[in-house]
Each structure stands twice: as structure tokens, then as C-alpha cells.
Design an enzyme around this catalytic site. Structure first.
Site, PDB file in Angstrom:
ATOM      1  N   HIS A  18      -9.630   1.176   4.766  1.00  0.00           N
ATOM      2  CA  HIS A  18      -8.352   1.358   5.468  1.00  0.00           C
ATOM      3  C   HIS A  18      -8.593   2.283   6.668  1.00  0.00           C
ATOM      4  O   HIS A  18      -9.406   3.199   6.594  1.00  0.00           O
ATOM      5  CB  HIS A  18      -7.315   1.961   4.507  1.00  0.00           C
ATOM      6  CG  HIS A  18      -5.922   1.912   5.059  1.00  0.00           C
ATOM      7  ND1 HIS A  18      -5.468   2.836   5.981  1.00  0.00           N
ATOM      8  CD2 HIS A  18      -4.895   1.051   4.855  1.00  0.00           C
ATOM      9  CE1 HIS A  18      -4.221   2.537   6.298  1.00  0.00           C
ATOM     10  NE2 HIS A  18      -3.846   1.470   5.635  1.00  0.00           N
TER      11      HIS A  18
ATOM     12  N   ASN B 169       0.879  -1.172   0.000  1.00  0.00           N
ATOM     13  CA  ASN B 169       0.000   0.000   0.000  1.00  0.00           C
ATOM     14  C   ASN B 169       0.914   1.218   0.000  1.00  0.00           C
ATOM     15  O   ASN B 169       1.508   1.545   1.019  1.00  0.00           O
ATOM     16  CB  ASN B 169      -0.888  -0.018   1.258  1.00  0.00           C
ATOM     17  CG  ASN B 169      -1.664   1.278   1.418  1.00  0.00           C
ATOM     18  OD1 ASN B 169      -1.820   2.048   0.463  1.00  0.00           O
ATOM     19  ND2 ASN B 169      -2.149   1.531   2.622  1.00  0.00           N
ATOM     20  N   TRP B 170       1.021   1.855  -1.160  1.00  0.00           N
ATOM     21  CA  TRP B 170       1.946   2.998  -1.276  1.00  0.00           C
ATOM     22  C   TRP B 170       1.436   4.238  -0.549  1.00  0.00           C
ATOM     23  O   TRP B 170       2.159   5.214  -0.431  1.00  0.00           O
ATOM     24  CB  TRP B 170       2.149   3.352  -2.761  1.00  0.00           C
ATOM     25  CG  TRP B 170       3.019   2.412  -3.523  1.00  0.00           C
ATOM     26  CD1 TRP B 170       3.509   1.203  -3.107  1.00  0.00           C
ATOM     27  CD2 TRP B 170       3.496   2.606  -4.861  1.00  0.00           C
ATOM     28  NE1 TRP B 170       4.261   0.635  -4.112  1.00  0.00           N
ATOM     29  CE2 TRP B 170       4.265   1.476  -5.193  1.00  0.00           C
ATOM     30  CE3 TRP B 170       3.343   3.621  -5.815  1.00  0.00           C
ATOM     31  CZ2 TRP B 170       4.891   1.336  -6.434  1.00  0.00           C
ATOM     32  CZ3 TRP B 170       3.957   3.483  -7.051  1.00  0.00           C
ATOM     33  CH2 TRP B 170       4.735   2.345  -7.340  1.00  0.00           C
ATOM     34  N   LYS B 171       0.193   4.208  -0.115  1.00  0.00           N
ATOM     35  CA  LYS B 171      -0.434   5.409   0.477  1.00  0.00           C
ATOM     36  C   LYS B 171      -0.232   6.588  -0.477  1.00  0.00           C
ATOM     37  O   LYS B 171      -0.190   6.400  -1.685  1.00  0.00           O
ATOM     38  CB  LYS B 171       0.140   5.696   1.860  1.00  0.00           C
ATOM     39  CG  LYS B 171       0.097   4.489   2.789  1.00  0.00           C
ATOM     40  CD  LYS B 171       0.450   4.869   4.197  1.00  0.00           C
ATOM     41  CE  LYS B 171       0.639   3.649   5.044  1.00  0.00           C
ATOM     42  NZ  LYS B 171      -0.043   3.716   6.305  1.00  0.00           N
TER      43      LYS B 171
ATOM     44  N   GLU C 152      -7.034   4.696   7.701  1.00  0.00           N
ATOM     45  CA  GLU C 152      -6.850   6.123   7.390  1.00  0.00           C
ATOM     46  C   GLU C 152      -8.102   6.678   6.708  1.00  0.00           C
ATOM     47  O   GLU C 152      -8.444   7.847   6.869  1.00  0.00           O
ATOM     48  CB  GLU C 152      -5.587   6.309   6.535  1.00  0.00           C
ATOM     49  CG  GLU C 152      -4.332   6.097   7.386  1.00  0.00           C
ATOM     50  CD  GLU C 152      -3.107   5.601   6.641  1.00  0.00           C
ATOM     51  OE1 GLU C 152      -3.053   5.709   5.404  1.00  0.00           O
ATOM     52  OE2 GLU C 152      -2.192   5.076   7.308  1.00  0.00           O
TER      53      GLU C 152
ATOM     54  N   GLY D 136       2.665  -1.237   4.269  1.00  0.00           N
ATOM     55  CA  GLY D 136       2.726   0.187   3.981  1.00  0.00           C
ATOM     56  C   GLY D 136       4.156   0.621   3.718  1.00  0.00           C
ATOM     57  O   GLY D 136       4.709   0.434   2.632  1.00  0.00           O
ATOM     58  N   GLY D 137       4.797   1.197   4.744  1.00  0.00           N
ATOM     59  CA  GLY D 137       6.128   1.784   4.605  1.00  0.00           C
ATOM     60  C   GLY D 137       7.139   0.913   3.873  1.00  0.00           C
ATOM     61  O   GLY D 137       7.862   1.384   2.987  1.00  0.00           O
TER      62      GLY D 137
ATOM     63  N   SER E 260       3.126  -2.406  10.365  1.00  0.00           N
ATOM     64  CA  SER E 260       4.583  -2.424  10.597  1.00  0.00           C
ATOM     65  C   SER E 260       5.219  -3.774  10.270  1.00  0.00           C
ATOM     66  O   SER E 260       6.123  -4.223  10.982  1.00  0.00           O
ATOM     67  CB  SER E 260       4.903  -1.995  12.029  1.00  0.00           C
ATOM     68  OG  SER E 260       4.477  -0.656  12.236  1.00  0.00           O
TER      69      SER E 260
ATOM     70  N   GLY F 141       2.139   2.011  10.720  1.00  0.00           N
ATOM     71  CA  GLY F 141       3.096   3.112  10.598  1.00  0.00           C
ATOM     72  C   GLY F 141       3.729   3.526  11.914  1.00  0.00           C
ATOM     73  O   GLY F 141       4.330   4.587  12.004  1.00  0.00           O
TER      74      GLY F 141
ATOM     75  N   GLU G  91      -5.748  -5.169  10.337  1.00  0.00           N
ATOM     76  CA  GLU G  91      -4.736  -4.134  10.588  1.00  0.00           C
ATOM     77  C   GLU G  91      -5.054  -3.412  11.900  1.00  0.00           C
ATOM     78  O   GLU G  91      -5.862  -2.472  11.904  1.00  0.00           O
ATOM     79  CB  GLU G  91      -4.739  -3.111   9.439  1.00  0.00           C
ATOM     80  CG  GLU G  91      -4.357  -3.693   8.101  1.00  0.00           C
ATOM     81  CD  GLU G  91      -3.701  -2.642   7.204  1.00  0.00           C
ATOM     82  OE1 GLU G  91      -2.596  -2.917   6.719  1.00  0.00           O
ATOM     83  OE2 GLU G  91      -4.270  -1.544   7.025  1.00  0.00           O
TER      84      GLU G  91
END
Ligand code: PEP
Length: 250
Positions: A95, A9-11, A97, A233-234, A212, A173, A167
Site C-alpha cells: 500500500h 481497507n479500514w486502515k 502508505e 478506504g474511507g 476515493s 484519501g 491506486e
């Protein structure tokens, strides 16, 4: 035996030149993988670039959100049919977010889920509790509510063409990962809840863990019986890290 799936997930990260280098690294790193499916979910403007670069590779792609409507006066929104025109296989829905920052509730997410299934996209439904909810010991209650809203709307059979991503919000994150046992417990809870409605769907259901995940903790997480891969993510923004996580799914 369920196949493993690892989704990046590149956000809201990316630039044309950077994307190209990242995707080339990912493609060459996972080209020999046989038992793990890999995908990246990217910002809308890069779907065309990603389609051009990934076509014919063993890396699929998708979006991070979509509208529940087919078309219309919805300024700023993107329709499911538009994602299909760019070859998307997956769409992340719900998600934390989106739930937290953009106030998307269970009802709206269920409408989006229904629209994705109808369009032939595979939704990746995110569920998970906040830290306050975990501390209050209501994790299962929260996850059940998020899951039940979808099943009530589309029926359990629709989960045959969907992925669930557990999640925990406190792990996204933050560098804090759920322990393999903590994650496994919630994954098993999700599978059992679906099994009460349809054992076969539950058995085949792909349940990802997200929060994470790094190259170092992926092997242990992915070795748990009900963890079928990860939503990353990251670490999906660094080719060698993402490739190492994809390889941990073997
Ligand atoms: C995510 O974006 O869904 C996520 C799990 O992020 P991270 O891996 O950075 O925690």
C-alpha cells in the site's frame, strides 16, 4: 467474464463496538450479491472479532500488511501463518502508505508477496504513481517497475492467486478520483504487460481500482472493461456506503 471484487481497507480505524455494527450492516447489505465478492482488511487486533462475526457469511477478510518472515525475532511484526490462524483470505501488500511512510521498497514487497503465496494467502498488491510522477508522465514506468519486481521474484504464474490494486497515490484519501478513462488506461497497461508473459493469467487477473471510490463514482469506474472492482478506504467505514459500492460491482 471476471467476477467483481470489492475490498474495504479500514486502515488504522476501528473499535470493537463500532466494528460489530459496521460488519452487521455490511453482511446484511451484501448477503444477496451473486456476482461480486466482498472482503474487509482490518487492523490485526480485530482479526479474531472479524473471524467470529463474518464466518459463514459471504464477506471474506484479511490483513493490511504482514512480515516476509515465517517467525523469529522481529518485534512488532505479524507472520503469514498467524493471519491464516485467523482465517484471513487476503493480505494487502505494498500500500502506498506502507511504501511512503514506512519505506517499504519493491524488493521487500516482493519478499512479502512470495511469503503470502507460499502460505496460501491471496496478496492484493498495490501499485500506483504519485502526483509528481503523473505530472512527469512516468505513470507507466512506475507501475511497470512495481509490477516487474514481483514477477521477477515469483514468476508470472503466481499472479493466478493474486489481485492487483491500481491506486494512484494522489487519489488516496484526497477526494480526487482518477477518471474512469484515466484508471482504465492504467488497468489496460497492467493487463497487457502481464499478457506479454502469459495471456491466460492476464485474462483472469483481477485488477482493482483504489482512490476515493464512493457510491456515486463506483458504477462508472466498475463498468470499464479492465476494472474488476475496488479497494476502498474511507467509504468502507460506513456500512451503507460500502454496501452501495459492493452493489455497484454487479
Ligand atoms: C485506500 O486506503 O487504499 C484507499 C483507496 O483509500 P480512499 O478510498 O479513502 O481513497
Amino acid at each position: 467474464m471476471r467476477r467483481k471484487l470489492v475490498v474495504g481497507n479500514w486502515k488504522m480505524f476501528g473499535r470493537l463496538a463500532r466494528n460489530k455494527a459496521l460488519l452487521e450492516g455490511v453482511m446484511s447489505g451484501v448477503s444477496a450479491l451473486r456476482n461480486t465478492d466482498c472482503a474487509v482488511c482490518v487492523p490485526y487486533p480485530y482479526l479474531g472479532q472479524v473471524q467470529t462475526l463474518l464466518q459463514g457469511s459471504n464477506v471474506a477478510w484479511g490483513a493490511q500488511n504482514m512480515s516476509q518472515h515465517e517467525e523469529g525475532a522481529y518485534t512488532g511484526e505479524v507472520a503469514p501463518g498467524m493471519l491464516l490462524e485467523f482465517g484471513c483470505k487476503y493480505v494487502i501488500l505494498g500500500h502506498s502508505e506502507r511504501r511512503g511512510i514506512y519505506h517499504e521498497g519493491d524488493e521487500m514487497i516482493a519478499l512479502k508477496f512470495e511469503a503470502a503465496i507460499k502460505a496460501g494467502l491471496m496478496p492484493i498488491l498495490c501499485v500506483g504513481e504519485t502526483l509528481e510522477e503523473r505530472d512527469a508522465a512516468v505513470t507507466e514506468e512506475v507501475v511497470a517497475r512495481q509490477l516487474d519486481a514481483i514477477v521477477k521474484k515469483v514468476g508470472v504464474k503466481a499472479l493466478e492467486n493474486a489481485v492487483i490494486a491500481y491506486e494512484p497515490v494522489w487519489a488516496i484519501g484526497t477526494g480526487k478520483t482518477a477518471s474512469p478513462d484515466q484508471a482504465q488506461a492504467v488497468h489496460a497497461f497492467i493487463r497487457q504487460r502481464v499478457a506479454k508473459l502469459d495471456g491466460q493469467i492476464a485474462q483472469g487477473l483481477c485488477i482493482l481500482y483504489g482512490g476515493s471510490v464512493k457510491a456515486a463514482n463506483a458504477p462508472e469506474l466498475f463498468s470499464m472493461p479492465d476494472i474488476d472492482g475496488g479497494l476502498i478506504g474511507g467509504a468502507s467505514l460506513v456500512a451503507e456506503d460500502f454496501v452501495a459500492i459492493c452493489r455497484a460491482g454487479k
